[in-house]
Design a protein around this motif. Structure first.
Motif, PDB file in Angstrom:
ATOM      1  N   CYS A 102       0.825   2.321  -3.833  1.00  0.00           N
ATOM      2  CA  CYS A 102      -0.374   2.545  -4.633  1.00  0.00           C
ATOM      3  C   CYS A 102      -0.522   4.037  -4.905  1.00  0.00           C
TER       4      CYS A 102
ATOM      5  N   LEU B  98      -2.126   0.187  -9.117  1.00  0.00           N
ATOM      6  CA  LEU B  98      -0.950  -0.534  -8.660  1.00  0.00           C
ATOM      7  C   LEU B  98       0.258  -0.190  -9.537  1.00  0.00           C
TER       8      LEU B  98
ATOM      9  N   LYS C 153       0.814  -1.214   0.000  1.00  0.00           N
ATOM     10  CA  LYS C 153       0.000   0.000   0.000  1.00  0.00           C
ATOM     11  C   LYS C 153       0.850   1.268   0.000  1.00  0.00           C
TER      12      LYS C 153
ATOM     13  N   CYS D 259      -5.780   1.294  -3.485  1.00  0.00           N
ATOM     14  CA  CYS D 259      -5.114   0.013  -3.709  1.00  0.00           C
ATOM     15  C   CYS D 259      -6.083  -1.074  -4.152  1.00  0.00           C
TER      16      CYS D 259
ATOM     17  N   ALA E 247       4.489  -1.954  -6.036  1.00  0.00           N
ATOM     18  CA  ALA E 247       3.328  -2.505  -5.331  1.00  0.00           C
ATOM     19  C   ALA E 247       3.118  -3.960  -5.718  1.00  0.00           C
TER      20      ALA E 247
END
Length: 766
Positions: free
Chosen positions: A449, A459, A446, A453, A463
């Motif tokens: 992101c 993404l 996270k 997310c 990530a």
């Protein structure tokens, strides 16, 4: 009958010359107990009984030519110290290049020194150099890595004096600085006495001959026999440290209120020679902040993390014991430890390095094949590195390496084996195989992101590479073959980093990449004209991801010329096919998800030191460059230039300037400038006052970006530092630093940080 007699005579002459050559390279060092004062005058009577050798060979830029100057070296040992004196003649003493500078900053000047290999096996050598004013430069040269580490510092004594006929230097080197076998009887060490004589060329003058056909330089050092009663003595150093500082910081975009912080700390460093071969280093409550600012770097149109050299003493000391083919131990990853412990040494054919340190937080690189990022966990961590090497013979070494990083929710374990095999004097094979096992926190992804997310489109590559529920297991390996002789060299390399490989205590920007590299070159030498070496070289490489999808293919070539006025010229060309950014960032595929671009560029480099006043360099690159912000091909102009100016004996000015311009879609995208200026006044070899100013200015054409960007971004850093060093461990620093930045929201340079700091350490050698 005559032919047989002639053959016998020729064999006898050959044997005689061989004996003389070997005899010239093998010295005997006397043991003398007389006192000597290190003052650069050679008044002490003991010098009449010392050993002596002359430096008779120019080993660079020529091969064993007759030197243009005479140099005599006197030497003896007293059981705990090696004492050396250089008598360096010069037909024009006014042309001697010697300045008052800080330690390790005298390269390029007149220098004399000694290289010592206490094990006499061509693996590692300690270097001790002094300029005519007594300024010290020391380093460790590692044959396995090919590196010379000037960050190593020892406590030794030196003095120099200019004379009407040249200069004289005296050195006293405690044997306790070096690891060696403390056995009864006579010992044989590798040794080379060296003088650097920078005039039209920078002549490297030695007491031993060197063969260009032999790729191993440390293997060709001479030998010195003696040291029958050599002892390292009580090898313990205790260094208490005190740090005090005040600082304040703010966010000019918020309310602009200052937040104040005070820092007063007391720490302790200990270095203990447990045995003559093993050394323990420990630190408690250290202040590992940077005393001197890093060299400024411009970071634009770049998706990978920048590398900064380690400067902190605890990690720098004996760092070569942890080196291998890959950079698996990059201690800048450890930010603020409360403690650290290290064991390094060598026993006969076995070398070992172990260290452990904690950290107040945990930061590590998330590598990829189109970029890298840094993850930070607000968790304390424990960090471990271990390295073992077994030198089976002069030609074969086997090694093990392991690193561990561990916090409450995260773990990375790396284990590897490696080998270096010197097939012949010209051929070397290096191999390393490494495995990693990594557990990430469930929510780590996270951090990378863009917004939500839950949406796949938000993404990014980091990530996706951290969105793992199970343990990541990956392999990395290197196979390097190199053949180097006097006239040509060839190289072949295979580099593989699987997608799930992580080396979080090292510096590893790239994974999911498999690369082949083939290259070579040819050299011409000359001793009669304005140039002394010309080299033509090039290489071809190709890189795929683990699925066999093409990431990059490159062909490049260069012509390089070494010439008079200590000059170096390089002209190069490169053609590269590379993929841009992913069209769908939630998919790690390359084929069908990226665009291939073809870059063609030329580059030129010049470096010159025409006199003692100035040294300058300039690098230029022009041609195609992928615009990474908009995923399209652009036109680039990039340059890095700078100079070092010596204003008298005490003052030096250094300026480095970086310029980067990229046009994209037939209009300007950005113009970036970076200036790093350093002005130093050296009062004497122990103390200096230095001003550092770094300024970056980036102007972007916001209408030419597909994302929102600031049209301007400026950063200004300032540091004033006073330093007094009795030796590398007993020192005092007093400094002030300040930083400011500007962007579209500010419309002015606004100060965001100010700090005043003091640091004192004292080396107690009981």
């Amino acid at each position: 009958m005559f032919n047989r007699l002639l053959m016998l005579a020729l064999l006898a002459m050959t044997a005689l010359f061989a004996f003389k050559a070997v005899g010239a390279d093998n010295l005997s060092i006397p043991n003398l107990q007389s006192a000597v004062v290190i003052d650069g005058s050679l008044d002490d009577a003991v010098w009449q009984q010392s050993g002596e050798v002359s430096l008779d060979y120019v080993t660079r830029p020529f091969e064993n030519a007759t030197p243009p100057v005479n140099t005599r070296v006197k030497f003896f040992e007293n059981g705990t110290e090696l004492i050396v004196a250089f008598i360096s003649s010069d037909p024009d003493p006014d042309a001697i290049r010697a300045f008052l500078r800080d330690r390790d900053r005298s390269f390029g000047e007149d220098l004399v020194g000694v290289k010592l290999d206490p094990y006499n096996d061509g693996r590692l050598a300690y270097q001790f150099f002094v300029n005519p004013l007594g300024v010290q430069t020391d380093a460790i040269e590692n044959e396995m890595t090919g590196n010379e580490s000037a960050s190593w510092n020892g406590i030794w004594e030196s003095a120099g004096q200019l004379t009407d006929a040249g200069f004289v230097v005296e050195m006293r080197i405690p044997l306790r600085l070096m690891n060696f076998l403390e056995v009864d009887g006579e010992k044989t060490w590798g040794v080379e006495f060296v003088r650097f004589y920078p005039r039209k060329d920078n002549y490297r003058i030695s007491h031993v001959r060197f063969d260009r056909d032999n790729a191993c330089t440390l293997c060709q050092m001479g030998a010195v026999s003696g040291f029958k009663d050599a002892k390292q003595g009580e090898k313990i150093t205790i260094v208490p440290t005190a740090v005090a500082g005040v600082s304040r910081s703010r966010d000019p975009l918020e309310n602009g209120d200052w937040e104040y912080d005070n820092n007063q700390e007391v720490g302790l460093d200990v270095n203990w020679g447990i045995t003559p071969e093993l050394t323990f280093s420990g630190t408690l409550n250290p202040d590992f902040s940077q005393v001197e600012a890093d060299e400024a770097q411009l970071n634009i149109n770049n998706n990978f993390n920048l590398f900064f050299s380690e400067q902190r003493p605890f990690f720098v000391e004996n760092a070569d014991y942890f080196s291998s083919i890959q950079n698996l131990v990059y201690t800048r990853n450890i930010n603020a430890p409360d403690y650290g412990a290290k064991l390094t040494g060598r026993v006969q054919k076995h070398s070992v390095g172990v260290f452990v340190a904690n950290d107040a937080s945990t930061s590590f690189i998330i590598p990829g094949n189109r970029g890298s990022s840094v993850a930070t966990l607000e968790e304390k961590s424990v960090n471990f590195a271990g390295r073992y090497r077994f030198d089976y013979s002069d030609d074969l070494s086997l090694g093990l390496v392991s690193t561990v990083r561990n916090s409450d929710s995260y773990q990375n374990i790396v284990s590897g084996i490696d080998s270096r095999y010197r097939i012949s004097e010209q051929d070397t094979l290096r191999v390393q195989l490494v495995h990693s096992s990594t557990d990430y926190p469930e929510e780590l992804f996270k951090q990378f992101c863009d917004n939500d997310c839950q949406l796949a489109s938000e993404l990014s590559e980091p990530a996706l590479r951290t969105q793992a529920q199970d343990t990541l297991n990956g392999l990395s390996y290197r196979i390097f073959y190199e053949r180097v002789n006097e006239d040509y060299f060839v190289r072949a390399r295979r580099v593989v980093d699987q997608a799930d490989f992580r080396a979080d205590l090292g510096f590893n920007n790239n994974v999911d990449r498999q690369r082949y590299i083939f290259g070579g070159g040819y050299r011409w030498y000359n001793e009669e004209s304005w140039w002394n070496r010309v080299q033509i070289d090039g290489d071809w490489d190709i890189t795929h991801n683990d699925n066999g999808e093409l990431i990059e293919k490159e062909l490049e070539g260069q012509i390089r010329v070494n010439a008079d006025l200590q000059s170096y010229f390089e002209l190069g060309w490169v053609n590269r096919t590379r993929v841009g950014l992913r069209q769908d960032p939630s998919n790690l595929a390359i084929d069908g998800n990226t665009t291939q671009f073809e870059e063609t560029a030329v580059n030129a480099f010049i470096e010159m030191q025409p006199n003692s006043l100035i040294e300058f360099y300039s690098f230029w690159r022009m041609g195609d460059r992928v615009d990474l912000s908009n995923n399209r091909l652009g036109e680039e102009v990039f340059s890095e230039s700078g100079f070092d100016l010596n204003l008298g004996t005490n003052t030096s000015v250094s300026l480095d300037y970086t310029y980067s311009e990229l046009d994209s879609a037939n209009q300007s995208l950005f113009v970036a400038n970076l200036i790093d200026t350093r002005i130093t006044y050296q009062f004497d070899p122990r103390q200096f006052l230095r001003l550092i100013v770094a300024f970056s200015d980036i102007k972007r054409n916001a209408s030419n970006y597909i994302v929102e960007v600031d049209e301007k971004s400026r950063n200004l850093g300032f540091q004033l530092l006073y330093s007094y060093k009795v030796n590398p461990l007993t020192k005092f620093f007093l400094g002030y630093s300040q930083s400011a930045y500007d962007n579209d929201a500010l419309n002015r340079l606004a100060t965001d940080n100010q700090s005043l700091f003091m640091k004192f350490s004292y080396a107690w050698l009981p």
